[in-house]
Design an enzyme around this catalytic site. Structure first.
Site, mmCIF file in Angstrom:
data_model
loop_
_atom_site.group_PDB
_atom_site.id
_atom_site.type_symbol
_atom_site.label_atom_id
_atom_site.label_comp_id
_atom_site.label_asym_id
_atom_site.label_seq_id
_atom_site.Cartn_x
_atom_site.Cartn_y
_atom_site.Cartn_z
ATOM 1 N N LYS A 107 64.310 49.438 -4.241
ATOM 2 C CA LYS A 107 63.922 50.904 -3.887
ATOM 3 C C LYS A 107 64.617 52.153 -4.576
ATOM 4 O O LYS A 107 64.131 53.074 -4.557
ATOM 5 C CB LYS A 107 64.109 51.026 -2.295
HETATM 6 C C1 LIG Z 1 61.371 46.988 0.827
HETATM 7 C C2 LIG Z 1 61.835 45.594 0.332
HETATM 8 C C3 LIG Z 1 60.993 44.481 0.034
HETATM 9 C C4 LIG Z 1 59.502 44.756 0.300
HETATM 10 O O1 LIG Z 1 58.783 45.358 -0.782
HETATM 11 P P1 LIG Z 1 57.435 46.061 -0.740
HETATM 12 O O2 LIG Z 1 57.318 47.009 -1.861
HETATM 13 O O3 LIG Z 1 57.482 46.742 0.783
HETATM 14 O O4 LIG Z 1 56.585 44.814 -0.602
HETATM 15 C C5 LIG Z 1 61.480 43.359 -0.198
HETATM 16 N N1 LIG Z 1 62.753 43.094 -0.298
HETATM 17 C C6 LIG Z 1 63.568 44.000 0.076
HETATM 18 C C7 LIG Z 1 65.220 43.628 0.018
HETATM 19 C C8 LIG Z 1 63.028 45.431 0.423
HETATM 20 O O5 LIG Z 1 63.972 46.318 0.510
#
Ligand SMILES: *Cc1c(COP(=O)(O)O)cnc(C)c1O
Length: 433
Positions: A107
């Site tokens: 993210k």
């Molecule tokens: C947010 C997150 C996800 C999921 O990603 P999306 O874009 O919401 O599908 C998967 N793994 C981790 C570690 C995350 O922080």
């Protein structure tokens, strides 16, 4: 480029408005009017380009009409000042390690890009201060807070449930200071989200303050995630493994995989996608039945994917004009329970020496189960295993080394403001900021 809403009642919105608003007025998600195909020459030489060069080419296709070249380049280069290595795990399976950014989770890419793009618009138009409200169950808050840290003209309020985020996650947004305020809510994640939603709908608040959100519904957070799909392909091409590529994405709100689908639409030669889920497998059920039936989320050890109504599903539908047949022909789904996730993590570590986190484990196992011999699989390793320290240590029965960057956060002093989950209290607080 103009943006329209997936609910089709709003269109012709500028990039700036789409970024500042986050969600369209008809409650739909913004989509770009067109998705440009990149020239063949780009793919022919992609393996000779750096991650930043690749990302800039992709960013230019999305944002080039709205952001001057130099500024966009700066945003891209500042966002991606860390590597995204492709690591061979076993057989024909590779891990795209998306966790070498400041908070050790994928993210970071979207969080940093969005903060800089928003900062650019505010500065350029001499706008009033923007307040970003973000509810978090852990990872989103840290990535957004660190992305926005020190960005002028923006203040971030992170709302998190008291006692329900891990100590490592908590220190990543409570120790920053500057333009980041952590609000510790006496309630659950859903309460935090409800407070944020009520704030966005409150007329009095919106008349006084400029409020925006920073979750993956925001185009500036979700589109930049397409960059690393191209970079994964470039790295495969370098080692002559770029035919029949399958991309596998551990999914929660489906922002990450949707960015991958956009990359394919831009011409990236990906054969197919796999959406890997934990027990929250609403998407898999959609693939099997053609019906989308959201339900309350169940808590699992891959908790960043505990989502019962994935917000970006609307974008997937829109991208394929609502056709279940087209969607199912490009994307397949899998679902694993906690025991299976733990077993995968343990076995992979024992047999290959590669340490997965619980989310990446879903991706790896999906490729183990679904890849055919002539395909090459890449799964997105979305977080560093040390972010889920207790879970991972319990599963493998060994200590996990905590990266320096995480240790630095843990040394900082925790500062947060306690709030009840009562909206009137939150509103009164916001009225005084
Ligand atoms: C947010 C997150 C996800 C999921 O990603 P999306 O874009 O919401 O599908 C998967 N793994 C981790 C570690 C995350 O922080």
């Amino acid at each position: 480029m103009k943006y329209y809403s997936t609910n089709k009642k709003v269109s012709g919105v500028s990039l700036k408005d789409a970024v500042v608003k986050g969600l369209a007025e008809d409650k739909g998600l913004f989509m770009p009017d067109s998705i440009k195909t990149l020239p063949q020459s780009f793919f022919d030489t992609i393996e000779t380009l750096s991650f930043q060069e690749i990302a800039y080419t992709v960013a230019d296709a999305f944002f080039g009409e709205d952001v001057e070249a130099e500024a966009l380049k700066k945003i891209v280069y500042e966002t991606l000042n860390f590597d995204v290595p492709l690591v061979h795990v076993d057989d024909n399976i590779y891990s795209l390690e998306l966790y070498h950014g400041p908070t050790l989770a994928f993210k970071d890419v979207g969080g940093r890009f969005m903060s800089r793009l928003l900062g650019y618009f505010i500065k350029k138009q001499n706008d009033t201060k923007v307040n970003v409200l973000v509810a978090t169950s852990g990872d989103t808050g840290s990535a957004v807070a660190n992305g926005f840290l020190g960005v002028e003209g923006i203040h971030v309020y992170v709302l998190y449930p008291k006692g329900l985020v891990s100590p490592i996650q908590e220190c990543q947004f409570t120790t920053l200071g500057q333009n980041i305020t952590a609000l510790e809510v006496d309630g659950t994640f859903d309460d935090c989200q409800a407070l944020v939603k009520s704030a966005f709908m409150d007329e009095e608040l919106n008349a006084k303050l400029k409020l925006t959100s920073a979750n993956s519904i925001n185009v500036a957070r979700f589109l930049p995630q397409s960059f690393y799909y191209f970079y994964a392909y470039a790295q495969l091409k370098k080692s002559d493994r770029a035919d029949n590529v399958v991309m596998c994405v551990p999914s929660g709100n489906f922002g990450n995989i949707t960015a991958g689908l956009f990359a394919k639409r831009m011409g990236l030669p990906v054969k197919r996608f796999i959406a890997a889920n934990n027990l929250n497998d609403i998407f898999l059920q959609y693939l099997q039945t053609g019906k989308y039936t959201p339900r309350p989320s169940i808590s699992t050890i891959a908790n960043a994917m505990d989502v019962g109504d994935p917000s970006n599903f609307a974008r997937v539908l829109d991208l394929y004009s609502g056709s279940h047949v087209s969607i199912a022909s490009e994307i397949s789904g899998v679902s694993y329970n906690d025991e299976q996730i733990a077993e995968t993590l343990r076995t992979c570590y024992k047999e290959t020496g590669y340490l997965l986190d619980p989310h990446g484990a879903c991706g790896y196992q999906a490729l183990k189960d679904r890849l055919t011999e002539n395909e090459t699989g890449v799964f997105m390793e979305t977080a560093h295993p040390a972010k889920f320290l207790e879970t991972v240590e319990t599963i493998i029965g060994e200590k996990v080394e905590i990266p320096m960057r995480l240790q630095e956060f843990m040394k900082g002093e925790k500062k947060s403001l306690a709030l009840s989950s009562d909206f009137e209290v939150f509103k009164r607080y916001l009225m005084t900021i």
